[in-house]
Design a protein around this motif. Structure first.
Motif, PDB file in Angstrom:
ATOM      1  N   PRO A   6      58.313 -27.032  41.078  1.00 42.49           N
ATOM      2  CA  PRO A   6      58.205 -28.002  42.168  1.00 42.49           C
ATOM      3  C   PRO A   6      57.719 -27.528  43.857  1.00 42.49           C
ATOM      4  O   PRO A   6      57.748 -26.626  43.542  1.00 42.49           O
ATOM      5  N   VAL A   7      58.158 -28.633  44.579  1.00 43.39           N
ATOM      6  CA  VAL A   7      57.440 -28.124  46.441  1.00 43.39           C
ATOM      7  C   VAL A   7      58.281 -27.155  46.494  1.00 43.39           C
ATOM      8  O   VAL A   7      57.637 -26.367  47.352  1.00 43.39           O
ATOM      9  N   GLU A   8      59.834 -27.117  45.855  1.00 44.44           N
ATOM     10  CA  GLU A   8      60.680 -25.756  46.765  1.00 44.44           C
ATOM     11  C   GLU A   8      60.114 -24.544  46.226  1.00 44.44           C
ATOM     12  O   GLU A   8      60.229 -23.520  47.533  1.00 44.44           O
ATOM     13  N   ASP A   9      59.947 -24.730  45.020  1.00 45.13           N
ATOM     14  CA  ASP A   9      59.669 -23.263  44.639  1.00 45.13           C
ATOM     15  C   ASP A   9      57.722 -22.634  45.024  1.00 45.13           C
ATOM     16  O   ASP A   9      56.990 -21.954  44.676  1.00 45.13           O
ATOM     17  N   LYS A  10      57.359 -23.496  45.854  1.00 46.70           N
ATOM     18  CA  LYS A  10      55.474 -23.301  46.030  1.00 46.70           C
ATOM     19  C   LYS A  10      55.546 -22.848  47.464  1.00 46.70           C
ATOM     20  O   LYS A  10      56.552 -22.822  47.606  1.00 46.70           O
ATOM     21  N   SER A  11      55.008 -21.344  47.157  1.00 44.63           N
ATOM     22  CA  SER A  11      54.922 -20.863  49.029  1.00 44.63           C
ATOM     23  C   SER A  11      53.832 -22.046  49.827  1.00 44.63           C
ATOM     24  O   SER A  11      52.974 -22.536  49.394  1.00 44.63           O
ATOM     25  N   VAL A  12      53.922 -21.760  50.713  1.00 41.41           N
ATOM     26  CA  VAL A  12      53.290 -22.953  52.299  1.00 41.41           C
ATOM     27  C   VAL A  12      51.958 -22.413  51.803  1.00 41.41           C
ATOM     28  O   VAL A  12      51.180 -23.422  52.162  1.00 41.41           O
ATOM     29  N   LEU A  13      51.565 -21.354  51.063  1.00 40.31           N
ATOM     30  CA  LEU A  13      50.208 -21.033  51.048  1.00 40.31           C
ATOM     31  C   LEU A  13      48.941 -21.499  50.520  1.00 40.31           C
ATOM     32  O   LEU A  13      48.233 -21.741  50.440  1.00 40.31           O
ATOM     33  N   SER A  14      50.052 -21.146  49.340  1.00 39.92           N
ATOM     34  CA  SER A  14      49.996 -22.368  47.918  1.00 39.92           C
ATOM     35  C   SER A  14      49.328 -23.569  48.519  1.00 39.92           C
ATOM     36  O   SER A  14      49.176 -24.322  47.660  1.00 39.92           O
ATOM     37  N   MET A  15      50.666 -24.190  49.209  1.00 32.40           N
ATOM     38  CA  MET A  15      50.263 -25.476  49.480  1.00 32.40           C
ATOM     39  C   MET A  15      49.123 -25.870  50.676  1.00 32.40           C
ATOM     40  O   MET A  15      48.072 -27.245  50.631  1.00 32.40           O
ATOM     41  N   PHE A  16      47.871 -24.749  50.378  1.00 35.78           N
ATOM     42  CA  PHE A  16      47.296 -25.382  51.399  1.00 35.78           C
ATOM     43  C   PHE A  16      45.864 -25.880  50.599  1.00 35.78           C
ATOM     44  O   PHE A  16      44.621 -26.730  50.591  1.00 35.78           O
ATOM     45  N   VAL A  17      46.324 -24.982  49.332  1.00 36.50           N
ATOM     46  CA  VAL A  17      44.984 -25.482  48.007  1.00 36.50           C
ATOM     47  C   VAL A  17      45.620 -26.349  47.104  1.00 36.50           C
ATOM     48  O   VAL A  17      46.822 -26.211  46.870  1.00 36.50           O
ATOM     49  N   VAL A  18      44.986 -27.371  46.484  1.00 34.44           N
ATOM     50  CA  VAL A  18      45.187 -28.234  46.218  1.00 34.44           C
ATOM     51  C   VAL A  18      44.906 -27.613  44.605  1.00 34.44           C
ATOM     52  O   VAL A  18      44.037 -26.738  44.012  1.00 34.44           O
ATOM     53  N   GLU A  19      44.970 -28.503  42.941  1.00 30.90           N
ATOM     54  CA  GLU A  19      44.546 -27.890  41.756  1.00 30.90           C
ATOM     55  C   GLU A  19      42.959 -27.843  41.719  1.00 30.90           C
ATOM     56  O   GLU A  19      42.419 -27.034  41.342  1.00 30.90           O
ATOM     57  N   GLY A  20      42.592 -28.990  42.255  1.00 32.54           N
ATOM     58  CA  GLY A  20      40.687 -28.804  42.391  1.00 32.54           C
ATOM     59  C   GLY A  20      40.680 -29.361  40.660  1.00 32.54           C
ATOM     60  O   GLY A  20      40.951 -29.792  39.621  1.00 32.54           O
ATOM     61  N   PHE A  21      38.954 -28.833  40.678  1.00 32.29           N
ATOM     62  CA  PHE A  21      38.474 -29.288  38.997  1.00 32.29           C
ATOM     63  C   PHE A  21      36.856 -28.239  38.927  1.00 32.29           C
ATOM     64  O   PHE A  21      37.132 -27.588  40.266  1.00 32.29           O
ATOM     65  N   THR A  22      36.436 -28.253  38.301  1.00 32.57           N
ATOM     66  CA  THR A  22      35.380 -27.544  37.710  1.00 32.57           C
ATOM     67  C   THR A  22      34.550 -28.284  37.277  1.00 32.57           C
ATOM     68  O   THR A  22      34.584 -30.023  37.682  1.00 32.57           O
ATOM     69  N   LEU A  23      33.234 -27.889  37.817  1.00 29.90           N
ATOM     70  CA  LEU A  23      31.908 -28.379  37.544  1.00 29.90           C
ATOM     71  C   LEU A  23      32.054 -29.213  36.590  1.00 29.90           C
ATOM     72  O   LEU A  23      31.285 -30.403  36.264  1.00 29.90           O
ATOM     73  N   PHE A  24      31.888 -28.847  35.556  1.00 28.53           N
ATOM     74  CA  PHE A  24      31.888 -29.571  34.118  1.00 28.53           C
ATOM     75  C   PHE A  24      33.454 -30.602  34.309  1.00 28.53           C
ATOM     76  O   PHE A  24      32.794 -31.179  33.214  1.00 28.53           O
ATOM     77  N   SER A  25      34.105 -30.541  34.997  1.00 26.52           N
ATOM     78  CA  SER A  25      34.446 -32.361  34.381  1.00 26.52           C
ATOM     79  C   SER A  25      34.031 -33.051  35.570  1.00 26.52           C
ATOM     80  O   SER A  25      34.393 -33.960  35.787  1.00 26.52           O
ATOM     81  N   ILE A  26      33.629 -32.604  36.379  1.00 31.07           N
ATOM     82  CA  ILE A  26      32.744 -33.530  37.483  1.00 31.07           C
ATOM     83  C   ILE A  26      31.661 -34.845  36.113  1.00 31.07           C
ATOM     84  O   ILE A  26      32.727 -35.952  36.215  1.00 31.07           O
ATOM     85  N   PRO A  27      31.040 -35.089  35.211  1.00 37.28           N
ATOM     86  CA  PRO A  27      30.672 -36.028  34.292  1.00 37.28           C
ATOM     87  C   PRO A  27      32.108 -37.028  34.039  1.00 37.28           C
ATOM     88  O   PRO A  27      31.691 -38.125  33.846  1.00 37.28           O
ATOM     89  N   ARG A  28      33.009 -36.258  33.920  1.00 40.70           N
ATOM     90  CA  ARG A  28      33.505 -36.917  33.204  1.00 40.70           C
ATOM     91  C   ARG A  28      35.162 -38.133  33.705  1.00 40.70           C
ATOM     92  O   ARG A  28      35.274 -38.919  33.815  1.00 40.70           O
ATOM     93  N   ILE A  29      34.627 -37.026  35.094  1.00 40.15           N
ATOM     94  CA  ILE A  29      35.402 -38.071  36.172  1.00 40.15           C
ATOM     95  C   ILE A  29      34.356 -38.832  36.662  1.00 40.15           C
ATOM     96  O   ILE A  29      34.979 -40.388  36.687  1.00 40.15           O
ATOM     97  N   VAL A  30      33.585 -38.784  37.032  1.00 40.23           N
ATOM     98  CA  VAL A  30      32.388 -39.719  37.581  1.00 40.23           C
ATOM     99  C   VAL A  30      32.170 -40.587  35.963  1.00 40.23           C
ATOM    100  O   VAL A  30      32.155 -41.974  36.457  1.00 40.23           O
ATOM    101  N   SER A  31      32.181 -40.646  35.086  1.00 39.10           N
ATOM    102  CA  SER A  31      32.218 -41.279  34.173  1.00 39.10           C
ATOM    103  C   SER A  31      33.331 -42.517  33.446  1.00 39.10           C
ATOM    104  O   SER A  31      32.803 -44.050  33.849  1.00 39.10           O
ATOM    105  N   ARG A  32      34.626 -42.228  33.934  1.00 33.21           N
ATOM    106  CA  ARG A  32      35.578 -43.031  34.559  1.00 33.21           C
ATOM    107  C   ARG A  32      35.090 -44.341  35.867  1.00 33.21           C
ATOM    108  O   ARG A  32      35.507 -45.338  35.595  1.00 33.21           O
TER     109      ARG A  32
END
Lengths: 222, 452
Positions: free
Chosen positions: B273-299
């Motif tokens: 939950p947003v309340e439990d996240k530090s302000v610092l961690s809010m600057f960063v999103v979950e992201g993805f790995t290089l290997f997941s790019i083909p799957r994303i592009v595939s969609r």
């Protein structure tokens, strides 16, 4: 000259590898017969290939589309970076991507035929009796095959025309346009393979009493 | 039999095919083939146009790239952050979560350019939470469907790209002209949502907290940056829309790849939950790995593989219609209605009814080249008319029988198509209101374009 003889001339012209001869032969009515046979033979060959190599069945068209997508994105992105950072831009950065888009679009189209995700109004079809559903699916198969046949025939002629004119992609020194155009008949032959493969599955489902039409969801397979 | 009778029979035949569930792509293609036989136009023309649309379409390339942007911001977690921000701003109001869904659609639309991607992303993300929060599941699905309509009005927009490409209008001007009408659409749907939720008592209220708003705004900074990048690039003329799309894709990939390890180090995940996240961690999103790019592009490739061929056959159909003299017939009919307002509203009625039975791309490709010159001839500004036309086309996404967003919302939420129709009515009314307003007040579309 009979249409069969003209179709024979098409084969002879292809074997000669002379663009002018091909262009001339492709303009005859025999080309329609030749491309009909090519669409079916190519389609069945694709079905056979997919059976032998299931990896290709899953990834061939999708893989090509994804590869084209990434190359397009890279060319355009790096083109902007080049312009802003190095004050230069390769001349083909705006001319090759459209051809890659064309490849991506038609191979992607073939892949969507496999997944049956092309946009359609399915509400009535879902409520039809099974024999009617099978009939509707067969109509789809016939129409898709006809589509493939027409496009294979016409784009082969366009590719031959382009080769005969030595048409070069703008911004390049020696990249021929027909290299890209020739991928269209290939994409549509693979599409015919998907149509045949789907119909075989439908027929098997119809005979076994399995569900014939399911709600397709875009992106469900990735 | 006359040519006119034959073409009528062909049109009836393909309509029957459409009702039988034959894909729209084939329905249009066989109409073209049938008419080619009647008019004696060689089929080679159809084949070559299926190729030329792409060959000559650098501007059209923005479409797949903005679709990919939508998938990348979804997978990287930026979309989630935008919806968190919208919820923290609106959650204190009755129906706040539903309004946040519409607001999130607007923010998502400002990075992506696709209506279906907007509906699918926001619908799949917020529908379960809305149902959990006491909203009727049909209303929740209808909200996602209606919210998605702004996907093609708020820039960047796939359909503006197609319109500009067809009508030789500057796509960047079209994008800018869509900003205010798009914002009005969001606002009007929020008002409709608020009224419905207040009447039904739906939604759990959360306290309006400045800290929470600030925290979620920080969390959504990458989304805001991407929106700013697109708008700045296009507005200042630094990039063409296609280049803006390429740059946004590059930005999203870099952000996604860089965020993944950083997010792992910080140890927070999407479910915290947003309340439990530090302000610092809010600057960063979950992201993805290089290997997941083909799957994303595939969609994205799959969606492009549906839309791009549809554009190509629609262009061929438009040419066929032009050869048949449809422009003169429809033009004569519309012009016969009278002056400025008669032409305006007749055009709007034609677009509205076409949107009910056709996808927006064919509607645009087929009708825009016919109606836009007529509108221009009675003094309607071409950019203003494009916005009127496309707001109408976007409304077609939620009008049955062929409302694409309704299908997408039904697909991602599991609510049957016919069951969510009733709940789209308030949104439809709100959108129609905005549409008429935009038609009557040209400044709403043109105010951000100083040269107009």
């Amino acid at each position: 000259m009979s249409i069969v003889a003209e179709a024979g001339d098409v084969v002879t012209a292809i074997l000669s590898q002379d663009p002018w001869e091909m262009k001339t032969a492709f303009k005859t009515n025999g080309m329609w017969l030749f491309s009909l046979i090519l669409t079916f033979v190519g389609g069945f060959a694709a079905v056979a290939l997919y059976r032998v190599v299931p990896f290709l069945e899953r990834h061939l068209e999708r893989g090509i589309s994804v590869l084209m997508y990434l190359i397009i994105a890279w060319i355009i992105f790096s083109g902007v970076v080049d312009r802003f950072v190095f004050s230069r831009q390769v001349p083909w950065s705006t001319t090759i991507p459209p051809y890659l888009f064309m490849i991506m679009a038609w191979f992607g189209c073939a892949y969507n035929v496999k997944l049956r995700t092309h946009l359609s109004f399915n509400e009535f079809r879902m409520k039809m009796a099974r024999p009617m559903q099978m009939f509707a699916l067969s109509v789809d198969a016939v129409l898709w095959t006809g589509f493939c046949w027409i496009v294979v025939s016409t784009t082969l002629l366009i590719a031959a025309n382009s080769a005969d004119n030595f048409a070069i992609v703008a911004g390049t020194d020696d990249m021929m346009q027909w290299w890209f155009i020739a991928t269209m008949p290939l994409a549509f032959t693979l599409m015919a393979g998907r149509v045949i493969g789907n119909w075989m599955i439908d027929w098997a489902n119809f005979r076994s009493g399995d569900v014939l039409i399911q709600q397709a969801v875009i992106g469900a397979d990735v | 039999m006359t040519d006119g009778t034959l073409i009528t029979l062909i049109s009836v035949g393909v309509t029957f095919l459409f009702m039988m569930g034959v894909p729209v792509l084939l329905v249009i293609f066989y109409w073209v083939v049938g008419c080619s036989f009647v008019t004696g136009l060689p089929l080679l023309n159809a084949g070559s146009e299926l190729l030329n649309v792409f060959k000559n379409g650098f501007a059209l390339l923005a479409m797949p790239l903005f679709i990919l942007t939508g998938d990348l911001i979804n997978q990287s977690g930026i979309a989630r952050r935008l919806s968190d921000f919208a919820y923290s701003c609106l959650g204190w109001l009755r129906g706040g979560l539903a309004m946040a869904a519409i607001g999130a659609c607007g923010l998502f639309a400002a990075i992506s350019g696709s209506n279906s991607a907007t509906t699918a992303t926001i619908g799949s993300m917020l529908h379960p939470e809305m149902v959990k929060g006491g909203y009727d599941e049909r209303f929740s699905a209808a909200t996602a469907a209606a919210g998605g309509t702004v996907g093609i009005i708020i820039p960047p927009s796939i359909i503006f790209i197609v319109y500009g490409f067809l009508m030789s209008l500057p796509i960047s001007d079209l994008f800018i002209a869509g900003i205010v009408p798009g914002a009005l659409m969001v606002l009007a749907m929020m008002v409709a949502c608020f009224i419905i939720c207040t009447i039904n008592g739906w939604g759990i209220l959360i306290r309006l907290s400045f800290i929470r708003v600030l925290k979620t705004a920080i969390g959504a900074w990458l989304g805001f940056f991407a929106i700013g990048l697109v708008l700045w690039g296009i507005y200042t003329g630094k990039f063409s829309p296609t280049e803006a799309a390429g740059v946004t894709v590059g930005f999203c990939i870099v952000v996604g790849l860089a965020s993944f390890p950083l997010n792992k180090i910080m140890g927070s995940d999407a479910d915290t939950p947003v309340e439990d996240k530090s302000v610092l961690s809010m600057f960063v999103v979950e992201g993805f790995t290089l290997f997941s790019i083909p799957r994303i592009v595939s969609r994205s490739a799959q969606i492009t593989g549906i839309l791009a061929p549809l554009i190509a056959v629609s262009v061929v159909m438009q040419q066929q219609l032009s050869d048949l003299g449809a422009k003169e017939v429809i033009g004569g009919f519309v012009m016969g209605m009278g002056g400025y307002y008669a032409v305006l509203f007749t055009s709007m009625i034609i677009v509205f009814f076409s949107g009910m039975v056709l996808e927006s791309l064919p509607v645009t490709i087929i009708l825009a080249p016919i109606l836009a010159p007529i509108a221009a001839s009675v003094g309607i500004d071409p950019i203003h008319f494009s916005v009127i036309f496309l707001v109408g086309a976007s409304i077609g996404f939620i009008t049955p029988p062929y409302g694409l967003n309704l299908y997408v919302a039904s697909g991602v939420t599991g609510v049957p198509y016919f069951r969510l129709l009733r709940y789209t009515v308030p949104y439809l009314a709100a959108l129609l209101g905005v549409w008429i307003l935009v038609a009557l007040v040209p400044d709403l579309a043109l105010m951000l374009l100083p040269n107009r």
